[in-house]
Structure formats: structure tokens, C-alpha cells
Write a protein that holds these residues in place. Structure first.
Motif, PDB file in Angstrom:
ATOM      1  N   TYR A  13       0.844  -1.199   0.000  1.00 22.59           N
ATOM      2  CA  TYR A  13       0.000   0.000   0.000  1.00 22.59           C
ATOM      3  C   TYR A  13       0.883   1.255   0.000  1.00 22.59           C
ATOM      4  O   TYR A  13       2.043   1.202   0.414  1.00 22.59           O
ATOM      5  CB  TYR A  13      -0.942  -0.019   1.205  1.00 22.59           C
ATOM      6  N   ASN A  15       1.202   3.572   1.936  1.00 20.38           N
ATOM      7  CA  ASN A  15       1.855   3.886   3.229  1.00 20.38           C
ATOM      8  C   ASN A  15       3.006   2.920   3.535  1.00 20.38           C
ATOM      9  O   ASN A  15       3.590   2.961   4.607  1.00 20.38           O
ATOM     10  CB  ASN A  15       0.832   3.872   4.370  1.00 20.38           C
ATOM     11  N   PHE A  17       2.807  -0.407   3.716  1.00 22.68           N
ATOM     12  CA  PHE A  17       2.418  -1.686   4.327  1.00 22.68           C
ATOM     13  C   PHE A  17       2.358  -2.789   3.265  1.00 22.68           C
ATOM     14  O   PHE A  17       1.682  -2.654   2.249  1.00 22.68           O
ATOM     15  CB  PHE A  17       1.059  -1.547   5.036  1.00 22.68           C
ATOM     16  N   ALA A  19       0.901  -5.863   2.266  1.00 23.27           N
ATOM     17  CA  ALA A  19      -0.300  -6.611   2.675  1.00 23.27           C
ATOM     18  C   ALA A  19      -0.365  -8.008   2.074  1.00 23.27           C
ATOM     19  O   ALA A  19      -0.950  -8.920   2.670  1.00 23.27           O
ATOM     20  CB  ALA A  19      -1.551  -5.830   2.283  1.00 23.27           C
ATOM     21  N   PRO A  38      -7.739 -15.221   9.071  1.00 21.25           N
ATOM     22  CA  PRO A  38      -8.231 -14.266  10.068  1.00 21.25           C
ATOM     23  C   PRO A  38      -8.269 -12.849   9.515  1.00 21.25           C
ATOM     24  O   PRO A  38      -7.668 -12.563   8.475  1.00 21.25           O
ATOM     25  CB  PRO A  38      -7.216 -14.393  11.204  1.00 21.25           C
ATOM     26  N   SER A  39      -8.939 -11.974  10.221  1.00 22.39           N
ATOM     27  CA  SER A  39      -9.078 -10.585   9.809  1.00 22.39           C
ATOM     28  C   SER A  39      -7.691  -9.966   9.547  1.00 22.39           C
ATOM     29  O   SER A  39      -6.771 -10.159  10.326  1.00 22.39           O
ATOM     30  CB  SER A  39      -9.803  -9.832  10.920  1.00 22.39           C
ATOM     31  N   GLY A  40      -7.579  -9.263   8.426  1.00 25.90           N
ATOM     32  CA  GLY A  40      -6.335  -8.547   8.132  1.00 25.90           C
ATOM     33  C   GLY A  40      -5.271  -9.373   7.422  1.00 25.90           C
ATOM     34  O   GLY A  40      -4.163  -8.906   7.218  1.00 25.90           O
ATOM     35  N   CYS A  41      -5.604 -10.602   7.014  1.00 24.46           N
ATOM     36  CA  CYS A  41      -4.574 -11.464   6.417  1.00 24.46           C
ATOM     37  C   CYS A  41      -4.358 -11.181   4.930  1.00 24.46           C
ATOM     38  O   CYS A  41      -3.477 -11.774   4.308  1.00 24.46           O
ATOM     39  CB  CYS A  41      -4.908 -12.939   6.626  1.00 24.46           C
ATOM     40  N   GLY A  42      -5.160 -10.294   4.345  1.00 23.08           N
ATOM     41  CA  GLY A  42      -4.933  -9.913   2.955  1.00 23.08           C
ATOM     42  C   GLY A  42      -5.889 -10.543   1.951  1.00 23.08           C
ATOM     43  O   GLY A  42      -5.678 -10.434   0.742  1.00 23.08           O
ATOM     44  N   LYS A  43      -6.967 -11.164   2.434  1.00 21.04           N
ATOM     45  CA  LYS A  43      -7.930 -11.806   1.532  1.00 21.04           C
ATOM     46  C   LYS A  43      -8.600 -10.790   0.615  1.00 21.04           C
ATOM     47  O   LYS A  43      -8.618 -10.957  -0.599  1.00 21.04           O
ATOM     48  CB  LYS A  43      -9.043 -12.511   2.326  1.00 21.04           C
ATOM     49  N   SER A  44      -9.149  -9.736   1.235  1.00 19.56           N
ATOM     50  CA  SER A  44      -9.884  -8.747   0.435  1.00 19.56           C
ATOM     51  C   SER A  44      -8.943  -8.018  -0.509  1.00 19.56           C
ATOM     52  O   SER A  44      -9.302  -7.726  -1.654  1.00 19.56           O
ATOM     53  CB  SER A  44     -10.560  -7.715   1.338  1.00 19.56           C
ATOM     54  N   THR A  45      -7.747  -7.725  -0.029  1.00 24.05           N
ATOM     55  CA  THR A  45      -6.782  -7.028  -0.881  1.00 24.05           C
ATOM     56  C   THR A  45      -6.512  -7.855  -2.133  1.00 24.05           C
ATOM     57  O   THR A  45      -6.502  -7.326  -3.246  1.00 24.05           O
ATOM     58  CB  THR A  45      -5.466  -6.798  -0.098  1.00 24.05           C
ATOM     59  N   GLU A 160     -16.997 -11.833   1.630  1.00 26.62           N
ATOM     60  CA  GLU A 160     -17.776 -12.044   2.865  1.00 26.62           C
ATOM     61  C   GLU A 160     -19.262 -11.766   2.642  1.00 26.62           C
ATOM     62  O   GLU A 160     -19.865 -10.991   3.403  1.00 26.62           O
ATOM     63  CB  GLU A 160     -17.259 -11.124   3.982  1.00 26.62           C
TER      64      GLU A 160
HETATM   65  P1  ATP Z   1     -10.951  -8.687   6.851  1.00 26.89           P
HETATM   66  O1  ATP Z   1     -11.456 -10.081   6.995  1.00 26.89           O
HETATM   67  O2  ATP Z   1     -10.874  -7.957   8.164  1.00 26.89           O
HETATM   68  O3  ATP Z   1     -11.604  -7.901   5.755  1.00 26.89           O
HETATM   69  P2  ATP Z   1      -8.712  -9.204   5.091  1.00 26.89           P
HETATM   70  O4  ATP Z   1      -8.006 -10.475   5.240  1.00 26.89           O
HETATM   71  O5  ATP Z   1      -9.659  -9.076   3.973  1.00 26.89           O
HETATM   72  O6  ATP Z   1      -9.400  -8.827   6.459  1.00 26.89           O
HETATM   73  P3  ATP Z   1      -7.425  -6.898   3.970  1.00 26.89           P
HETATM   74  O7  ATP Z   1      -8.628  -6.013   4.003  1.00 26.89           O
HETATM   75  O8  ATP Z   1      -6.989  -7.439   2.677  1.00 26.89           O
HETATM   76  O9  ATP Z   1      -7.586  -8.102   5.003  1.00 26.89           O
HETATM   77  O10 ATP Z   1      -6.220  -6.113   4.641  1.00 26.89           O
HETATM   78  C1  ATP Z   1      -4.932  -6.681   4.739  1.00 26.89           C
HETATM   79  C2  ATP Z   1      -4.028  -5.722   5.483  1.00 26.89           C
HETATM   80  O11 ATP Z   1      -3.806  -4.551   4.695  1.00 26.89           O
HETATM   81  C3  ATP Z   1      -4.606  -5.237   6.811  1.00 26.89           C
HETATM   82  O12 ATP Z   1      -3.581  -5.205   7.763  1.00 26.89           O
HETATM   83  C4  ATP Z   1      -5.109  -3.848   6.497  1.00 26.89           C
HETATM   84  O13 ATP Z   1      -5.043  -3.013   7.621  1.00 26.89           O
HETATM   85  C5  ATP Z   1      -4.141  -3.388   5.432  1.00 26.89           C
HETATM   86  N1  ATP Z   1      -4.755  -2.415   4.520  1.00 26.89           N
HETATM   87  C6  ATP Z   1      -5.923  -2.548   3.859  1.00 26.89           C
HETATM   88  N2  ATP Z   1      -6.169  -1.454   3.093  1.00 26.89           N
HETATM   89  C7  ATP Z   1      -5.120  -0.634   3.265  1.00 26.89           C
HETATM   90  C8  ATP Z   1      -4.769   0.661   2.745  1.00 26.89           C
HETATM   91  N3  ATP Z   1      -5.550   1.296   1.870  1.00 26.89           N
HETATM   92  N4  ATP Z   1      -3.599   1.193   3.163  1.00 26.89           N
HETATM   93  C9  ATP Z   1      -2.789   0.547   4.025  1.00 26.89           C
HETATM   94  N5  ATP Z   1      -3.067  -0.674   4.546  1.00 26.89           N
HETATM   95  C10 ATP Z   1      -4.214  -1.241   4.186  1.00 26.89           C
END
Ligand code: ATP
Length: 358
Positions: A13, A15, A17, A19, A38-45, A160
Motif C-alpha cells: 500500500y 503507506n 504496508f 499486505a 483471520p481478519s487482516g490477512c490480505g484476503k480482500s486485498t 464475505e
Molecule cells: P478482513 O477479513 O478484516 O476484511 P482481510 O483479510 O480481507 O481482512 P485486507 O482487508 O486485505 O484483510 O487487509 C490486509 C491488510 O492490509 C490489513 O492489515 C489492512 O489493515 C491493510 N490495509 C488494507 N487497506 C489498506 C490501505 N488502503 N492502506 C494501508 N493498509 C491497508
């Protein structure tokens, strides 16, 4: 040639990070893939990179062998369902379903035919004149799914989609989505943090942790053949029991129990003599008696939870804790001693440091 290919995909990202790390996956046409973790593991990204809603920082995404990194979301022939249904509040169910087709300039008769068909598949026929505010959460979710499947697309992405529904609705929608997938044959990528959804719906599951793919495989492979403690603990409910112990002369001691690991796992434990090892077994894999072909263990029953179809028994084995699943008719009394056994084939061994399966 695979239909979709993710080659060393990374997301960093703005910033800084990181991901998603080196994500590799080939998806065949028609497959139902579930990203779970788990939440934040990068699935949605990862899903958003596939959808074209997020740039790919490094790596290549191919559709039918063609590089798609620079393609816009529309060019990718993708339909997406989000957690928030994002229906148009000022449009009826009929118009919500038909809106995408109207934008594409499809004629009214064809729209009516398609809306009628999709509404019938999703049980929405009686609600076509209603506005979203007059629908239940489950009905709204059906409209969102209907809006996505009404267009003939090759790739169906869902993030989700069931998380706003109650437990019963989730079960119903789970099977409906599976049926829709059977009917449309669209290649589907489905994101969830719920391992039950992953196990029940997926052809193949991708387990992620902190932006890194842990394992890719069928639900059966994930359950019976996890590569590490994370996957072993994530798939299965209640999770696998893990007990750390040390090995002396090929024997592991847990509480008062001596497990002769060298008799069964000589190869696996040879490098662990005098060292720690992690023993794993699933709550449902135990037998509530001592028996041949298994390690028997004595434990103290701390707590029991009768769930109807089974009882979860929380036990202390020396200083360690475990959960055992037993038939509710054989629920042991609390604060009593109990003996159980773990068949050899249900014993998993891990390196406690790397957490990898031996
Ligand atoms: P959830 O189940 O909570 O949606 P996830 O597995 O889908 O979680 P992501 O939404 O892909 O997780 O996020 C992965 C990581 O990237 C997280 O740590 C999140 O904080 C970070 N992240 C997501 N969007 C951004 C962004 N625009 N800038 C910086 N970091 C981001």
C-alpha cells in the motif's frame, strides 16, 4: 492453460504496508475457490487486485493467458458481491436486478426475461415490486447475488457476502450460492474468515496468514493433511489440540502418560530426541476408551458442554489442556478422571519452533 493465474502477486500500500506477499495460484475454469484466514490477512486485498479495484504492486495477473494487470474492472468480465449489499435504495428489487443490463443497453423484453429467471432461482419473485428497505437482510443479500449473476460473466467474486446474515440464513444462502455456482458454472472466488463456509463450499481452499499463503488444497486435504500448525488450528471446530512436550528415548510424556512415539513415528522424531515436539490431535478424532492402535491418555474432566449432537469435554492432561468431542450419551462427570485414546493415524507432529508439520 489455467483460466486465471496469479503469479508472485504482491501488494504494497502507498503507506508502505506490505499486505500480500508472493501470492501464486492457478485457477481452472469453473472452479470455486475460497480465500480464508483471520481478519487482516490480505484476503480482500487479493480479491480487489483480481477485480481491478486495487493496483498490483508486483507480479502478474493473467486471464486466459493474457496479462490483465492494466485491464479496468469492466474489461475483466467480473461480477462482484460485497459484504455491504450496496443496493440502490430508490430502485425496486426488479430495477436493482435489471440495472446493470439497462446500462448495457439490453432491451426491455430481455431484461424482463432475465430478471424473472434470476428472481425465481433466488426466491425473489414475490418481492420484485418492493424497495430494499422493505426486505430482510437475507432477501437483500439475495438481490445483491442476483444482480451479480444476472449478467453472464466468467468470473464471480464475493467478499464475505454472508457476514451480515444470522446463522440460519447463512446456512441457507451457503447452499444457494453452491447451487448457483453449479447452475452458472462461473469461476468463483469467495472470501471469508469462516472455515465452515470454506469447507462446505470450496473446490479448493487458500488459507492465508499475514499476507502469506499457507496452503492451497481441497477441503479434505486441508483437514487431513495440514502443512503447519496454523492451518491445522484454523480448519476444524473446535480447533485441533496442541500439546508441547519433550522426547526422551523416543517417548513423549504428557501428564502421567507415556506416548511411545518411536514405535510409530521413528523417522519423524529422529531429529527431536531430547528436544521439544508439538503433538496435535483433533477433538473429534479421539475414542473415549483405551484401545489398540492408539495412544491412550488419562486426563481430568474440567468442564463439559452438551451441544445436542455431541459434548465438548474440556480436560486437563497434567498441566496441558485439551478439548475432546464425545457422544452426548457418554458425557463424563466433571472433576472425574477419564481415559481416552488417539488412533495413531490421527496424531499430528509439528516442530514447535517453525510450526511446520513433521
Ligand atoms: P478482513 O477479513 O478484516 O476484511 P482481510 O483479510 O480481507 O481482512 P485486507 O482487508 O486485505 O484483510 O487487509 C490486509 C491488510 O492490509 C490489513 O492489515 C489492512 O489493515 C491493510 N490495509 C488494507 N487497506 C489498506 C490501505 N488502503 N492502506 C494501508 N493498509 C491497508
Amino acid at each position: 492453460m489455467a483460466y486465471l493465474e496469479l503469479k508472485d502477486i504482491n501488494k504494497i500500500y502507498p503507506n508502505g504496508f506490505h499486505a500480500v506477499h508472493d501470492f501464486n495460484l492457478s485457477i481452472e475454469k469453473g472452479e470455486f475457490i475460497v480465500f480464508v484466514g483471520p481478519s487482516g490477512c490480505g484476503k480482500s486485498t487479493t480479491l480487489r487486485m483480481i477485480a481491478g479495484l486495487e493496483d498490483i504492486s508486483k507480479g502478474e495477473f493473467l486471464i486466459s493467458g493474457k496479462r490483465a494487470n492494466e485491464m479496468g474492472p469492466r474489461q475483466r468480465e467480473i461480477a462482484m458481491v460485497f459484504q455491504s449489499y450496496a443496493l440502490y435504495p430508490q430502485l425496486t428489487v426488479y430495477d436493482n436486478l435489471g440495472y446493470g443490463l439497462t446500462l448495457q443497453g439490453v432491451d426491455e423484453d430481455e431484461i424482463e426475461e432475465k430478471v424473472t429467471k434470476v428472481a425465481a432461482i433466488l426466491g425473489l419473485t414475490d418481492y420484485l415490486d418492493r424497495y430494499p428497505r422493505a426486505l430482510s437482510g437475507g432477501q437483500r443479500q439475495r438481490v445483491a447475488v442476483g444482480r451479480a449473476i444476472i449478467r453472464k460473466v466468467g468470473i464471480f467474486l464475493m467478499d464475505e457476502p454472508l457476514s451480515n446474515l444470522d446463522a440460519k440464513q447463512r446456512v441457507t444462502m451457503r447452499s444457494e450460492i453452491t447451487n448457483i455456482h453449479k447452475e452458472t458454472g462461473a469461476t468463483t472466488i469467495y472470501v471469508t474468515h469462516d472455515q465452515t463456509e470454506a469447507m462446505t463450499m470450496a473446490d479448493r481452499i487458500v488459507v492465508m496468514k499475514e499476507g502469506v499463503v499457507q496452503q492451497i488444497g481441497t477441503p479434505k486435504e486441508m483437514y487431513f493433511d495440514p502443512v503447519n500448525m496454523f492451518v491445522a488450528g484454523f480448519i476444524g471446530e473446535p480447533p485441533m489440540n496442541f500439546i508441547k512436550t519433550s522426547i526422551k528415548d523416543g517417548i513423549a510424556t504428557i501428564g502421567e502418560n507415556k506416548l511411545d512415539l518411536k514405535s510409530q513415528f521413528a523417522d519423524k522424531i529422529s531429529a527431536y530426541e531430547g528436544k521439544d515436539i508439538m503433538i496435535g490431535f483433533r477433538p473429534e478424532a479421539i475414542l473415549p476408551i483405551a484401545t489398540d492402535g492408539a495412544f491412550s491418555m488419562k486426563c481430568m474432566v474440567e468442564l463439559t458442554e452438551m451441544l445436542g449432537d455431541n459434548t465438548n469435554v474440556y480436560v486437563n492432561i497434567g498441566d496441558d489442556k485439551a478439548i475432546l468431542k464425545v457422544n452426548p450419551h457418554n458425557t463424563p462427570a466433571m472433576d472425574t478422571e477419564m481415559e481416552f485414546s488417539v488412533p495413531y493415524e490421527s496424531v499430528y507432529l509439528f516442530d514447535p519452533e517453525t510450526e511446520m508439520r513433521l
